[in-house]
Design an enzyme around this catalytic site. Structure first.
Site, mmCIF file in Angstrom:
data_model
loop_
_atom_site.group_PDB
_atom_site.id
_atom_site.type_symbol
_atom_site.label_atom_id
_atom_site.label_comp_id
_atom_site.label_asym_id
_atom_site.label_seq_id
_atom_site.Cartn_x
_atom_site.Cartn_y
_atom_site.Cartn_z
ATOM 1 N N ALA A 243 26.398 58.898 42.355
ATOM 2 C CA ALA A 243 27.759 58.968 42.909
ATOM 3 C C ALA A 243 28.505 60.035 42.123
ATOM 4 C CB ALA A 243 28.460 57.608 42.812
ATOM 5 N N ALA B 119 30.460 63.110 42.717
ATOM 6 C CA ALA B 119 31.697 63.893 42.849
ATOM 7 C C ALA B 119 32.801 63.336 41.939
ATOM 8 C CB ALA B 119 32.162 63.896 44.300
ATOM 9 N N GLY C 221 32.096 65.911 39.794
ATOM 10 C CA GLY C 221 31.057 66.659 39.095
ATOM 11 C C GLY C 221 31.128 66.658 37.585
ATOM 12 N N GLY C 222 32.057 65.926 36.995
ATOM 13 C CA GLY C 222 32.176 65.915 35.534
ATOM 14 C C GLY C 222 30.915 65.441 34.842
ATOM 15 N N GLU D 273 26.459 62.835 46.542
ATOM 16 C CA GLU D 273 27.748 62.281 46.934
ATOM 17 C C GLU D 273 27.688 61.896 48.402
ATOM 18 O OE1 GLU D 273 31.200 60.704 47.440
ATOM 19 O OE2 GLU D 273 30.567 61.304 45.417
ATOM 20 N N CYS E 179 35.269 52.907 35.666
ATOM 21 C CA CYS E 179 36.541 53.164 34.979
ATOM 22 C C CYS E 179 37.450 51.952 35.197
ATOM 23 C CB CYS E 179 37.191 54.457 35.473
ATOM 24 S SG CYS E 179 37.485 54.521 37.246
#
Length: 458
Positions: free
Chosen positions: A109, A111, A113-114, A133, A230
């Site tokens: 998953a 996007a 892109g970090g 993604e 998060c």
């Protein structure tokens, strides 16, 4: 930001997790401004001139004293750095402290892109990353960020996790940064507070289980699965550890952490083993809310190795034979390790070391981008692509021209440049020695080939 706008059910949940005294500290911290952080691209020659502080668990991560206008910094458009939340850079510490072998990785998953660019940097030329993604517009953003990062070791796909079913036991590492209720973003994003509810937590938990039910099977024997969110609640974190380990055979992985980092370790007993998770609270760390856990696939699990295909067939891609690929690499001044494909007459280059893996992936997944798109060839002349300009590959015999910041911004706006004594033909535009893209001097005018859809509108 007023302290009273935290959802009541969320406050109750955090009180149970932290206790009254610590919850008050958490509440104070979550209503303070967050600190901006970036991660440098170590493959590109760029050094920070801003005041900054190193992020302790990242070799290339820095906190900034203030947030600049990133859109108006040409270096970010050149892929010199990525604006990334500090807590999520902890993935680098996991990779390095465990000395996780490089190979074929999947960011399921991915996007925007970090985490994919972080994995790409860790792999370097010793592996290949599949960055996936499911949502089409987000997959496009992911593609752009992978192109800017420029390492050429990544395949971008646009698939539902269910489409990966044929790749069981295929990956050395799978990262699932799961869609979640976003509690860790309450400080940065006030809208996240308004959208939060107990129902949204339950909905996210159900979605995470569906994803993990697929992801758990994709890791090969002795490979690694990394799961992160998060968010703070146990339903999307510890409960997911129990769900995965009851479904699949995995071993615990414990990460060494410095006490000064204030990262809180949690433990979960499941299937007779103790598994570990790591929670980042904004009142304890310089970073946003984050949770991460790591598993190692049991050594008796399935391993799927890609087999050589006698005659590669694909509806869009055309394979360039190995001998011709070697000749192209020599012609372009590359390292001789390239394998080429064409799509609509444009040449794409990947590492031949991972060609069999790429062929397997391309047969089952929807590709958005892969390797580096070099460009088209007219007889002995190349029409170079923007993707080649931003990559770390050599730029052949093309001349380059260094410009200053104001000129760079005009170039990035796709405006015409007036440059005296410019060589005729294709010229690589650079800023602080970072390639930005191509212009073509036709003699009477200069054409700007910066991609129209990428141009700065500020």
């Amino acid at each position: 930001m007023p302290e009273t706008n935290l959802p009541k059910d969320f406050e109750s949940q955090m009180l149970e997790l932290l206790g009254q005294a610590e919850f008050e500290q958490f509440k104070t911290a979550i209503n303070k401004p967050s600190r901006t952080s970036i991660r440098l691209n170590s493959a590109k020659n760029f050094s920070l001139s801003w005041a900054n502080t190193s992020i302790p668990w990242s070799s290339t991560g820095f906190f900034l004293d203030e947030r600049p206008s990133f859109t108006l910094d040409p270096a970010i458009h050149a892929g010199a750095y990525y604006v990334q939340e500090a807590s999520s850079m902890f993935i680098e510490h996991i990779l390095r402290s465990q000395n996780i072998p490089r190979g074929i990785y999947l960011d399921l998953a991915a996007a925007p892109g970090g985490k994919s660019t972080l994995l790409s940097s860790y792999l370097g030329d010793e592996g290949m990353l599949v960055a996936n993604e499911v949502i089409q517009p987000r997959a496009q953003v992911l593609k752009e960020n992978i192109i800017k990062w420029g390492l050429g070791n990544t395949v971008v796909t646009n698939n539902d996790p269910e489409h990966y079913g044929t790749l069981e036991g295929f990956f050395d590492l799978v990262l699932v940064d799961a869609p979640c209720s976003g509690e860790g973003m309450f400080r940065k994003d006030p809208q996240a507070r308004e959208e939060w509810s107990i129902d949204s937590v339950q909905l996210c938990s159900a979605r995470q289980k569906r994803i993990m039910d697929q992801a758990g099977a994709l890791v090969k024997a002795d490979g690694y699965l990394v799961y992160s969110t998060c968010t703070f609640n146990e339903q999307e974190n510890e409960d997911m550890i129990r769900f995965l380990t009851e479904e699949f055979s995995y071993e615990p992985v414990r990460i060494s952490i410095d006490n000064a980092w204030n990262i809180r370790e949690t433990s979960v007993e499941s299937e007779g083993k103790i598994f570990f998770g790591y929670r980042f609270f904004p009142h304890l760390v310089e970073g946003e809310g984050f949770f991460i856990t790591v598993f190692k696939r049991s050594s008796d699990a399935y391993i799927q190795e890609p087999k050589r295909v006698k005659d590669f067939k694909h509806p869009y891609l055309k394979e360039i034979w190995d001998r011709d690929s070697s000749q192209l690499d020599e012609e372009l001044g590359f390292d001789g390790k390239g394998k080429y494909y064409t799509l609509n007459d444009s040449f794409f280059r990947i590492s031949k070391d991972w060609n069999l893996h790429f062929q397997k992936i391309s047969q089952h997944l929807s590709l958005k981008y892969f390797g580096v798109e070099i460009g088209k060839k007219q007889k002995s002349d190349w029409i170079p692509n923007h993707e080649w300009a931003l990559s770390i590959l050599p730029k052949g015999d093309f001349p380059s021209y260094e410009i200053l910041e104001l000129e760079a911004l005009e170039f990035l706006r796709k405006n015409e440049l007036e440059i005296p004594d410019l060589p005729l033909g294709w010229v690589l535009i650079t800023y602080k020695n970072l390639p930005l893209g191509w212009i073509k001097n036709l003699g009477k005018r200069v054409n700007n080939y910066y991609p129209k859809e990428w141009r700065i509108r500020m």
